[in-house]
Motif scaffolding. Structure first.
Motif, PDB file in Angstrom:
ATOM      1  N   ARG A  77      -9.967   3.416  -2.873  1.00 23.48           N
ATOM      2  CA  ARG A  77      -8.571   3.043  -2.478  1.00 23.48           C
ATOM      3  C   ARG A  77      -7.834   2.563  -3.651  1.00 23.48           C
ATOM      4  N   LYS A  78      -8.505   1.874  -4.483  1.00 27.38           N
ATOM      5  CA  LYS A  78      -7.793   1.511  -5.873  1.00 27.38           C
ATOM      6  C   LYS A  78      -7.045   2.640  -6.266  1.00 27.38           C
ATOM      7  N   HIS A  79      -7.716   3.697  -6.721  1.00 26.82           N
ATOM      8  CA  HIS A  79      -7.251   5.080  -7.195  1.00 26.82           C
ATOM      9  C   HIS A  79      -6.144   5.488  -6.344  1.00 26.82           C
ATOM     10  N   VAL A  80      -6.307   5.468  -4.897  1.00 28.61           N
ATOM     11  CA  VAL A  80      -5.038   5.918  -4.215  1.00 28.61           C
ATOM     12  C   VAL A  80      -3.906   5.174  -4.389  1.00 28.61           C
ATOM     13  N   GLN A  98      -0.094  -2.210 -12.727  1.00 30.98           N
ATOM     14  CA  GLN A  98      -1.256  -2.849 -12.539  1.00 30.98           C
ATOM     15  C   GLN A  98      -1.198  -4.265 -11.772  1.00 30.98           C
ATOM     16  N   THR A  99       0.079  -4.963 -12.387  1.00 31.48           N
ATOM     17  CA  THR A  99       0.406  -6.260 -11.548  1.00 31.48           C
ATOM     18  C   THR A  99       0.616  -6.096 -10.245  1.00 31.48           C
ATOM     19  N   ILE A 100       1.793  -5.082  -9.825  1.00 33.99           N
ATOM     20  CA  ILE A 100       1.596  -4.779  -8.465  1.00 33.99           C
ATOM     21  C   ILE A 100       0.311  -4.415  -7.632  1.00 33.99           C
ATOM     22  N   LEU A 101      -0.364  -3.452  -8.246  1.00 38.37           N
ATOM     23  CA  LEU A 101      -1.809  -3.070  -7.529  1.00 38.37           C
ATOM     24  C   LEU A 101      -2.591  -4.311  -7.331  1.00 38.37           C
ATOM     25  N   ALA A 103      -1.620  -7.542  -6.944  1.00 37.39           N
ATOM     26  CA  ALA A 103      -1.125  -8.018  -5.743  1.00 37.39           C
ATOM     27  C   ALA A 103      -1.123  -7.547  -4.435  1.00 37.39           C
ATOM     28  N   ASN A 104      -1.093  -6.289  -4.461  1.00 36.77           N
ATOM     29  CA  ASN A 104      -1.315  -5.413  -3.034  1.00 36.77           C
ATOM     30  C   ASN A 104      -2.704  -5.595  -2.636  1.00 36.77           C
ATOM     31  N   PHE A 105      -3.373  -5.573  -3.489  1.00 37.11           N
ATOM     32  CA  PHE A 105      -4.838  -5.861  -3.105  1.00 37.11           C
ATOM     33  C   PHE A 105      -5.195  -7.193  -2.375  1.00 37.11           C
ATOM     34  N   GLU A 106      -4.622  -8.127  -3.029  1.00 34.79           N
ATOM     35  CA  GLU A 106      -4.536  -9.883  -2.660  1.00 34.79           C
ATOM     36  C   GLU A 106      -3.925  -9.534  -1.015  1.00 34.79           C
ATOM     37  N   ASN A 107      -2.768  -9.130  -0.928  1.00 33.71           N
ATOM     38  CA  ASN A 107      -2.115  -8.894   0.032  1.00 33.71           C
ATOM     39  C   ASN A 107      -2.857  -8.132   1.304  1.00 33.71           C
ATOM     40  N   THR A 108      -3.662  -7.056   0.936  1.00 31.71           N
ATOM     41  CA  THR A 108      -4.438  -6.265   1.851  1.00 31.71           C
ATOM     42  C   THR A 108      -5.596  -7.409   2.403  1.00 31.71           C
ATOM     43  N   GLY A 109      -6.055  -8.335   1.485  1.00 33.72           N
ATOM     44  CA  GLY A 109      -6.988  -9.253   1.887  1.00 33.72           C
ATOM     45  C   GLY A 109      -6.300 -10.312   2.870  1.00 33.72           C
ATOM     46  N   ILE A 110      -5.220 -10.685   2.800  1.00 33.60           N
ATOM     47  CA  ILE A 110      -4.266 -11.462   3.990  1.00 33.60           C
ATOM     48  C   ILE A 110      -4.244 -10.774   4.988  1.00 33.60           C
ATOM     49  N   ALA A 111      -3.926  -9.393   4.902  1.00 27.43           N
ATOM     50  CA  ALA A 111      -3.716  -8.730   5.983  1.00 27.43           C
ATOM     51  C   ALA A 111      -4.722  -8.801   7.090  1.00 27.43           C
ATOM     52  N   LEU A 112      -6.440  -8.602   6.333  1.00 29.18           N
ATOM     53  CA  LEU A 112      -7.390  -8.666   7.180  1.00 29.18           C
ATOM     54  C   LEU A 112      -7.528  -9.847   7.983  1.00 29.18           C
ATOM     55  N   LEU A 113      -7.080 -11.178   7.531  1.00 33.69           N
ATOM     56  CA  LEU A 113      -7.108 -12.289   8.247  1.00 33.69           C
ATOM     57  C   LEU A 113      -5.970 -12.596   9.228  1.00 33.69           C
ATOM     58  N   LYS A 306       9.473  -5.933  -1.609  1.00 35.09           N
ATOM     59  CA  LYS A 306       8.546  -6.472  -1.523  1.00 35.09           C
ATOM     60  C   LYS A 306       7.425  -5.322  -1.917  1.00 35.09           C
ATOM     61  N   PRO A 307       7.452  -4.539  -2.881  1.00 35.05           N
ATOM     62  CA  PRO A 307       6.409  -3.485  -3.012  1.00 35.05           C
ATOM     63  C   PRO A 307       5.060  -3.688  -2.900  1.00 35.05           C
ATOM     64  N   GLU A 308       4.831  -5.080  -3.296  1.00 32.11           N
ATOM     65  CA  GLU A 308       3.199  -5.680  -3.245  1.00 32.11           C
ATOM     66  C   GLU A 308       2.797  -5.805  -2.036  1.00 32.11           C
ATOM     67  N   GLN A 309       3.648  -5.856  -0.948  1.00 27.95           N
ATOM     68  CA  GLN A 309       3.285  -5.977   0.417  1.00 27.95           C
ATOM     69  C   GLN A 309       3.305  -4.603   1.345  1.00 27.95           C
ATOM     70  N   TYR A 310       3.389  -3.679   0.611  1.00 33.92           N
ATOM     71  CA  TYR A 310       3.457  -2.303   1.504  1.00 33.92           C
ATOM     72  C   TYR A 310       2.085  -1.754   1.257  1.00 33.92           C
ATOM     73  N   MET A 311       1.783  -0.784   2.533  1.00 28.01           N
ATOM     74  CA  MET A 311       0.362  -0.100   2.553  1.00 28.01           C
ATOM     75  C   MET A 311       0.302   0.793   1.464  1.00 28.01           C
ATOM     76  N   TRP A 312      -0.021   0.817   0.407  1.00 30.76           N
ATOM     77  CA  TRP A 312       0.015   1.733  -0.468  1.00 30.76           C
ATOM     78  C   TRP A 312      -1.421   2.456  -0.558  1.00 30.76           C
ATOM     79  N   LEU A 313      -2.454   1.958   0.169  1.00 27.34           N
ATOM     80  CA  LEU A 313      -3.600   2.231   0.074  1.00 27.34           C
ATOM     81  C   LEU A 313      -3.922   3.747   1.028  1.00 27.34           C
TER      82      LEU A 313
END
Length: 330
Positions: A77-80, A98-101, A103-113, A306-313
């Motif tokens: 998913r990181k590659h995607v 890489q900075t956006i990426l 942050a995007n994964f951190e936001n993905t973790g938040i999205a789970l909760l 807020k590109p870091e909050q978008y579903m780039w996966l």
């Protein structure tokens, strides 16, 4: 509009789920859900439900931690996500991407909760975290007897957004049912608690009827839905991105306004800001290519906030203009 405790309560679940051929019927609890095949799902639901009662900022911190773990182990998913970012933002350096990426994964973790928050938080707790701007645009359309096609995008806070938006104005939600029947049981109830009713993603006639009835209907046109009913138009720096023309089927109905909603999770941990933008002027036209290109431009402007909050996966560019074109994700 910041919600207080004296805001209107949503209609009760029974009245929202009136049987209709145009609505997805609320799934019933089945004894089969107690079989061993669902035990892992029950465990996940129990953990998610328990965490949802913790303080909000603690959940944000826990979500970031989960996201950092996913960043370490989720190579596919990181590659995607990184491929999407490279395609969409060629002007950015690798370090910026890489900075956006991360942050995007951190936001993905938040999205789970946030799934637990959106499904099980009491009304007062959701309202306390929601600020909705632009409701006057919906009210104006309603006063004129119009239906509203409200275009949204897959921001990672989608579960809280789906729950919170209905407190500003109850809506009809066009959605994809979950493949796991037990998760669908919880998802349906969670997303429908503050909105009118749900429509399956293939129920085109149901959504058209809702628009004719003067409802506000949420539709998400930002993902790759395949070659059928799609045009290849620019999206960010990708010159030929498969883009659904389904938006135009709904936007071209008589007496319908098309608007955008931009959902943001506030950086200061105060909650969420959902902004409804004014109706798109001179839309749609009789030019499909120009119209879906404009939709993509509106989506792009919203995502850039807020590109870091978008579903780039999601593999947004998996459908190529020619079937023999190599995948962009290899």
């Amino acid at each position: 509009m910041r919600f207080g405790y004296n805001q209107r309560q949503p209609t009760n679940a029974k009245s929202r789920q009136t049987v209709s051929r145009n609505k997805v019927l609320q799934p019933d609890f089945k004894l089969s859900f107690l079989l061993p095949q669902y035990w892992l799902t029950w465990l996940g639901v129990f953990i998610l439900y328990s965490i949802s009662w913790l303080p909000y900022k603690l959940q944000l911190a826990m979500g970031r931690g989960i996201g950092r773990l996913l960043f370490r182990i989720g190579s596919k998913r990181k590659h995607v996500a990184l491929t999407n970012l490279r395609l969409c933002f060629p002007e950015k350096t690798e370090q910026e991407l890489q900075t956006i990426l991360k942050a995007n994964f951190e936001n993905t973790g938040i999205a789970l909760l946030e799934t637990g928050m959106g499904w099980w938080w009491p009304d007062w707790r959701v309202k306390r975290k929601m600020t909705i701007k632009g409701l006057e645009h919906l009210e104006k359309a309603k006063a004129e007897g119009k239906g509203v096609l409200l275009l949204a995008m897959h921001y990672l806070s989608v579960e809280m957004n789906a729950r919170g938006v209905g407190y500003g104005h109850p809506m009809v939600v066009f959605y994809r049912p979950h493949n796991n029947p037990l998760m669908e049981y919880f998802q349906f109830r969670g997303r429908g608690r503050s909105n009118k009713y749900m429509l399956g993603k293939r129920d085109v006639k149901g959504l058209i009827k809702a628009l004719h009835d003067g409802e506000v209907c949420i539709y998400l046109p930002d993902q790759d839905y395949g070659r059928n009913r799609s045009l290849f138009v620019p999206f960010f720096a990708v010159k030929e991105a498969a883009t659904t023309t389904g938006t135009l089927i709904f936007a071209r109905q008589k007496n319908v306004d098309t608007m955008m909603i931009v959902p943001i999770r506030n950086d200061d941990g105060s909650g969420y800001t959902l902004e409804i933008l004014p109706p798109l002027e001179n839309f749609p036209t009789d030019d499909d290519v120009a119209d879906v290109t404009r939709v993509n431009q509106e989506l792009e402007a919203a995502i850039r906030r807020k590109p870091e909050q978008y579903m780039w996966l999601h593999r947004r560019f998996k459908t190529r203009p020619n079937q023999d074109d190599p995948s962009l994700y290899k």
